[in-house]
Design a protein around this motif. Structure first.
Motif, PDB file in Angstrom:
ATOM      1  N   SER A 175     -13.578 -18.694  27.736  1.00 13.44           N
ATOM      2  CA  SER A 175     -14.027 -17.498  28.443  1.00 13.44           C
ATOM      3  C   SER A 175     -15.540 -17.537  28.602  1.00 13.44           C
ATOM      4  N   ASN A 176     -16.040 -16.700  29.508  1.00  9.27           N
ATOM      5  CA  ASN A 176     -17.490 -16.655  29.738  1.00  9.27           C
ATOM      6  C   ASN A 176     -18.235 -16.207  28.488  1.00  9.27           C
ATOM      7  N   GLU A 177     -17.639 -15.276  27.744  1.00  2.87           N
ATOM      8  CA  GLU A 177     -18.299 -14.799  26.526  1.00  2.87           C
ATOM      9  C   GLU A 177     -18.385 -15.918  25.486  1.00  2.87           C
ATOM     10  N   GLU A 178     -17.288 -16.671  25.324  1.00  2.00           N
ATOM     11  CA  GLU A 178     -17.309 -17.785  24.383  1.00  2.00           C
ATOM     12  C   GLU A 178     -18.282 -18.868  24.825  1.00  2.00           C
ATOM     13  N   TYR A 179     -18.337 -19.112  26.112  1.00  2.00           N
ATOM     14  CA  TYR A 179     -19.240 -20.132  26.630  1.00  2.00           C
ATOM     15  C   TYR A 179     -20.697 -19.732  26.393  1.00  2.00           C
ATOM     16  N   ASP A 180     -21.018 -18.477  26.670  1.00  2.00           N
ATOM     17  CA  ASP A 180     -22.395 -18.017  26.473  1.00  2.00           C
ATOM     18  C   ASP A 180     -22.786 -18.010  25.003  1.00  2.00           C
ATOM     19  N   SER A 181     -21.807 -17.769  24.133  1.00  2.00           N
ATOM     20  CA  SER A 181     -22.118 -17.725  22.700  1.00  2.00           C
ATOM     21  C   SER A 181     -22.471 -19.106  22.158  1.00  2.00           C
ATOM     22  N   MET A 182     -22.115 -20.169  22.887  1.00  2.00           N
ATOM     23  CA  MET A 182     -22.415 -21.529  22.436  1.00  2.00           C
ATOM     24  C   MET A 182     -23.832 -21.966  22.782  1.00  2.00           C
ATOM     25  N   VAL A 183     -24.550 -21.190  23.570  1.00  4.34           N
ATOM     26  CA  VAL A 183     -25.925 -21.535  23.916  1.00  4.34           C
ATOM     27  C   VAL A 183     -26.811 -21.386  22.680  1.00  4.34           C
ATOM     28  N   TYR A 184     -27.598 -22.416  22.415  1.00  5.00           N
ATOM     29  CA  TYR A 184     -28.436 -22.383  21.221  1.00  5.00           C
ATOM     30  C   TYR A 184     -29.571 -21.373  21.400  1.00  5.00           C
ATOM     31  N   LYS A 185     -29.795 -20.585  20.352  1.00 10.19           N
ATOM     32  CA  LYS A 185     -30.871 -19.603  20.352  1.00 10.19           C
ATOM     33  C   LYS A 185     -31.687 -19.758  19.074  1.00 10.19           C
ATOM     34  N   MET A 186     -32.986 -19.620  19.223  1.00 13.21           N
ATOM     35  CA  MET A 186     -33.870 -19.727  18.061  1.00 13.21           C
ATOM     36  C   MET A 186     -33.606 -18.574  17.098  1.00 13.21           C
ATOM     37  N   PRO A 187     -33.710 -18.834  15.787  1.00 17.06           N
ATOM     38  CA  PRO A 187     -33.549 -17.740  14.815  1.00 17.06           C
ATOM     39  C   PRO A 187     -34.612 -16.663  15.015  1.00 17.06           C
ATOM     40  N   ALA A 188     -34.352 -15.496  14.460  1.00 16.05           N
ATOM     41  CA  ALA A 188     -35.302 -14.391  14.593  1.00 16.05           C
ATOM     42  C   ALA A 188     -36.637 -14.721  13.935  1.00 16.05           C
ATOM     43  N   ASN A 189     -36.580 -15.383  12.790  1.00 17.08           N
ATOM     44  CA  ASN A 189     -37.799 -15.803  12.093  1.00 17.08           C
ATOM     45  C   ASN A 189     -37.785 -17.326  11.968  1.00 17.08           C
ATOM     46  N   PRO A 190     -38.163 -18.039  13.015  1.00 11.08           N
ATOM     47  CA  PRO A 190     -38.044 -19.509  12.982  1.00 11.08           C
ATOM     48  C   PRO A 190     -39.063 -20.132  12.036  1.00 11.08           C
ATOM     49  N   SER A 191     -38.637 -21.212  11.424  1.00  7.91           N
ATOM     50  CA  SER A 191     -39.519 -21.986  10.560  1.00  7.91           C
ATOM     51  C   SER A 191     -40.058 -23.187  11.334  1.00  7.91           C
ATOM     52  N   ALA A 192     -40.869 -23.978  10.661  1.00  3.62           N
ATOM     53  CA  ALA A 192     -41.420 -25.166  11.310  1.00  3.62           C
ATOM     54  C   ALA A 192     -40.310 -26.157  11.662  1.00  3.62           C
ATOM     55  N   VAL A 193     -39.292 -26.231  10.808  1.00  2.00           N
ATOM     56  CA  VAL A 193     -38.173 -27.128  11.080  1.00  2.00           C
ATOM     57  C   VAL A 193     -37.419 -26.683  12.334  1.00  2.00           C
ATOM     58  N   ASP A 194     -37.286 -25.385  12.518  1.00  2.00           N
ATOM     59  CA  ASP A 194     -36.607 -24.877  13.704  1.00  2.00           C
ATOM     60  C   ASP A 194     -37.350 -25.258  14.977  1.00  2.00           C
ATOM     61  N   TYR A 195     -38.660 -25.213  14.932  1.00  4.77           N
ATOM     62  CA  TYR A 195     -39.438 -25.601  16.103  1.00  4.77           C
ATOM     63  C   TYR A 195     -39.317 -27.109  16.378  1.00  4.77           C
ATOM     64  N   VAL A 196     -39.260 -27.892  15.320  1.00  2.00           N
ATOM     65  CA  VAL A 196     -39.149 -29.332  15.506  1.00  2.00           C
ATOM     66  C   VAL A 196     -37.781 -29.706  16.067  1.00  2.00           C
ATOM     67  N   LEU A 197     -36.750 -29.022  15.616  1.00  3.42           N
ATOM     68  CA  LEU A 197     -35.379 -29.372  15.992  1.00  3.42           C
ATOM     69  C   LEU A 197     -34.834 -28.545  17.151  1.00  3.42           C
ATOM     70  N   VAL A 198     -35.682 -27.801  17.836  1.00  4.63           N
ATOM     71  CA  VAL A 198     -35.180 -26.926  18.887  1.00  4.63           C
ATOM     72  C   VAL A 198     -34.533 -27.722  20.019  1.00  4.63           C
ATOM     73  N   TRP A 199     -35.157 -28.825  20.433  1.00  6.80           N
ATOM     74  CA  TRP A 199     -34.594 -29.604  21.539  1.00  6.80           C
ATOM     75  C   TRP A 199     -33.336 -30.361  21.145  1.00  6.80           C
ATOM     76  N   PRO A 200     -33.295 -31.054  19.991  1.00  5.04           N
ATOM     77  CA  PRO A 200     -32.027 -31.681  19.601  1.00  5.04           C
ATOM     78  C   PRO A 200     -30.888 -30.692  19.467  1.00  5.04           C
ATOM     79  N   ARG A 201     -31.162 -29.530  18.891  1.00  6.91           N
ATOM     80  CA  ARG A 201     -30.104 -28.531  18.738  1.00  6.91           C
ATOM     81  C   ARG A 201     -29.662 -27.973  20.089  1.00  6.91           C
ATOM     82  N   ALA A 202     -30.613 -27.759  20.995  1.00  2.90           N
ATOM     83  CA  ALA A 202     -30.257 -27.241  22.321  1.00  2.90           C
ATOM     84  C   ALA A 202     -29.408 -28.250  23.090  1.00  2.90           C
ATOM     85  N   ILE A 203     -29.781 -29.541  22.995  1.00  3.55           N
ATOM     86  CA  ILE A 203     -29.004 -30.576  23.684  1.00  3.55           C
ATOM     87  C   ILE A 203     -27.608 -30.688  23.082  1.00  3.55           C
ATOM     88  N   ALA A 204     -27.522 -30.626  21.742  1.00  2.00           N
ATOM     89  CA  ALA A 204     -26.213 -30.696  21.092  1.00  2.00           C
ATOM     90  C   ALA A 204     -25.338 -29.526  21.505  1.00  2.00           C
TER      91      ALA A 204
END
Length: 398
Positions: A54-83
């Motif tokens: 469904s569209n809702e399930e599909y949209d829920s799979m889009v990667y989103k940054m955490p509310a309080n991102p850490s340095a690791v989150d910034y480094v891994l943002v592109w690999p996680r988004a591509i995955a």
């Protein structure tokens, strides 16, 4: 029942291969598309690509940054988004189909095209026994002839729509293209010296281009079907296809020069055998998830094909485009044959100007029946490319 269904799914690709090779109707495909019962529509099982999220399930799979991102989150943002991109595209269209798109657009067309086009230039210009040592005019003639399959893509679509093989419109044609390309590039990598005449090289190079152009048409048709079924997800499917082509083209551009200088031209053609043969397993295993056309049985295939062809060429919307496609392909063959048959620049120039005028006239005359705006735009696009032809002059200058 679940075990029986799983066993059928595992054994189905083998039976499909033999059905395609034998060219006869496969009665054992009844589970995929059972015969039409008297007085009722066939109760076909929906192909896997229609079982979308469904569209809702599909949209829920889009990667989103955490509310309080850490340095690791910034480094891994592109690999996680591509995955997450690959996960949601696979959920919408099936992982097998996603792999098939990567193989066709990325490996076969992106990497294979990069390697083969680069190797072709040196094969035609290097002195024997490594190359053919052709002058610029023969180089241009053979290169133009070899690229004709890309100008005939409309014919592949017409044939696959009107002439299914064993009831399937896409997979058998990908299978044929894979085998043809593998054999053509294997011969180009093996033959040397006088064994590889310029005419034979032109034919083999043309077959190699056919192995890339034909699967491109088949996968484009399947992408159009899936986009119509999942219009909201179609842009991600296009991004997958063109993104894979760009990435694999960059990989080919980065390594082809080193491979050529280290191992020679024939090694590049040998690697292109691998890119062509890579389409063989998914085509045999049915990763396109095609639904078999039960009305395309061999006993009535020719009759129904002729009826479908007459209906297509009688349709006011489709007939102009079909006629135009066939005329353009015939004129392309004429120009390619003329360039191979003579070395006279005057004759080739006159024939080229005449064919350009004929194509322009046919494009406007046929497409105006559909839309005058479309006809004018098509004429502009054609002339903008025809009046700025590519030549081997820059390659020889380098």
């Amino acid at each position: 029942q679940q075990c029986k269904r799983a066993r059928n799914i595992v054994s189905e690709p083998t039976r499909l291969l033999w059905s395609c090779l034998a060219g006869r109707a496969a009665a054992h495909m009844e589970e995929i598309s059972p015969e039409r019962a008297p007085g009722r529509a066939p109760n076909r099982r929906a192909p896997s690509w229609q079982q979308k999220v469904s569209n809702e399930e599909y949209d829920s799979m889009v990667y989103k940054m955490p509310a309080n991102p850490s340095a690791v989150d910034y480094v891994l943002v592109w690999p996680r988004a591509i995955a997450s991109f690959f996960v949601r595209v696979s959920a919408a269209f099936g992982w097998r189909y996603v792999c098939f798109v990567i193989l066709v657009y990325g490996l076969n067309q992106g990497l294979g095209e990069s390697l083969s086009f680069f190797a072709t230039q040196y094969l035609l210009t290097d002195e024997q026994p490594d190359g053919l040592g052709l002058p610029p005019e023969r180089f241009a003639a053979i290169e133009g002839f070899a690229h004709m399959p890309w100008q005939m893509k409309a014919v592949y679509g017409i044939l696959s729509d009107l002439l299914p093989i064993a009831g399937f419109h896409r997979s058998p044609y990908v299978l044929i293209a894979s085998v043809v390309g593998s054999v053509a590039y294997a011969l180009l990598s093996a033959l040397r010296g006088k064994a590889l005449a310029p005419q034979l090289a032109a034919v083999l190079l043309m077959l190699g281009n056919f192995s890339m152009a034909s699967p491109d048409v088949m996968i484009d048709a399947s992408m159009a079907e899936r986009t119509a079924s999942n219009p909201r997800h179609g842009s991600d499917l296009q991004a997958l296809a063109w993104g894979m082509m760009s990435i694999f083209s960059l990989v080919g551009s980065a390594c082809k020069g080193v491979l050529l200088s280290t191992f020679g031209t024939r090694t590049l053609f040998a690697l292109t055998v691998v890119t062509s043969a890579a389409l063989l397993p998914p085509a045999v295993l049915g990763w396109l998830s095609e639904r078999r056309d039960v009305e395309a049985a061999p006993c009535c295939c020719a009759r129904k094909t002729l009826a479908k062809a007459r209906a297509a060429f009688s349709d006011h919307g489709r007939a102009p485009v079909l006629r135009l496609s066939l005329v353009v392909c015939a004129l392309s063959f004429s120009l390619g044959g003329t360039s191979l048959a003579t070395d006279s620049a005057t004759i080739i120039c006159l024939v080229g100007v005449g064919i350009t005028a004929l194509v322009t006239a046919f494009v406007y005359f046929e497409e105006r029946k559909v839309s005058r705006v479309l006809a004018k735009a098509s004429v502009y696009i054609f002339l903008s490319g025809a009046l700025q032809p590519s030549t081997p002059a820059m390659f020889y200058w380098y």
